[in-house]
Design an enzyme around this catalytic site. Sequence first.
Site, mmCIF file in Angstrom:
data_model
loop_
_atom_site.group_PDB
_atom_site.id
_atom_site.type_symbol
_atom_site.label_atom_id
_atom_site.label_comp_id
_atom_site.label_asym_id
_atom_site.label_seq_id
_atom_site.Cartn_x
_atom_site.Cartn_y
_atom_site.Cartn_z
ATOM 1 N N LEU A 110 -45.761 8.447 -32.958
ATOM 2 C CA LEU A 110 -44.880 8.068 -32.368
ATOM 3 C C LEU A 110 -43.584 8.239 -32.024
ATOM 4 O O LEU A 110 -43.380 8.873 -33.778
ATOM 5 C CB LEU A 110 -45.066 6.541 -33.159
ATOM 6 C CG LEU A 110 -44.393 5.409 -31.720
ATOM 7 C CD1 LEU A 110 -45.318 5.280 -31.240
ATOM 8 C CD2 LEU A 110 -44.265 4.672 -33.164
ATOM 9 N N HIS A 111 -42.927 8.721 -31.430
ATOM 10 C CA HIS A 111 -41.163 8.292 -31.356
ATOM 11 C C HIS A 111 -40.950 7.463 -30.140
ATOM 12 O O HIS A 111 -41.449 7.621 -28.958
ATOM 13 C CB HIS A 111 -40.941 9.800 -31.318
ATOM 14 C CG HIS A 111 -41.727 10.638 -30.243
ATOM 15 N ND1 HIS A 111 -43.154 10.809 -30.690
ATOM 16 C CD2 HIS A 111 -40.863 11.448 -29.209
ATOM 17 C CE1 HIS A 111 -43.329 12.157 -29.446
ATOM 18 N NE2 HIS A 111 -42.286 11.954 -28.787
ATOM 19 N N GLN A 112 -39.736 7.025 -30.442
ATOM 20 C CA GLN A 112 -39.119 6.204 -29.186
ATOM 21 C C GLN A 112 -37.579 6.991 -29.009
ATOM 22 O O GLN A 112 -37.301 7.836 -29.647
ATOM 23 C CB GLN A 112 -38.658 5.573 -30.046
ATOM 24 C CG GLN A 112 -37.787 4.391 -29.456
ATOM 25 C CD GLN A 112 -38.308 3.247 -28.045
ATOM 26 O OE1 GLN A 112 -38.966 3.376 -28.173
ATOM 27 N NE2 GLN A 112 -37.216 2.503 -27.351
#
Length: 181
Positions: free
Chosen positions: A140-142
Amino acid sequence: MTGAEANTDRDLAGGLERLWTPHRMTYIAGEDRPEGGYDKPAGCPFCLAPSRPPQESLVVARGEHVFAVLNLYPYNAGHLLVCPYRHVADYTDLDGPETAELASFTQTAMRVIRKVSNAHGFNLGMNQGGVAGAGIAAHLHQHVVPRWGGDANFMAVIGRTKVLPQLLGDTRDLLTRAWPS
């Protein structure tokens, strides 16, 4: 045929313009992926980044549960990714403290980028899964992408070239210095 005609066409049904960017296929196809892919922490650049030397890792700031790192393939100068240290693919898999710190780091990233580069706006988002456009779906990465009026100019549209005014290492140093302790 001009460069613009080669890169755009009109959707006959909806009248939408489409811009084709085939140069991104090298990244999408993963030609520089590690052997074994990104699914396991041993090959995941987000798992490896925090342990690498600062200039090599491009990590800007570290928290207890998440860190901010420059995107190696930025859409604009200052394009940050906020990542949990834990190798988790889905937003719903984050625990409460990870979710809170991810949100807080995203806010801080926006403040820092505004301070150092006067961004006019931001694109924020997560691509959940490969079908949604995630290049590294396993971690996950924003995305925190700064935007300025006119940043989608003729160079990218016609010249098929993205102009970034700063080297990644210089951007990292600038953002790191401005990030609150």
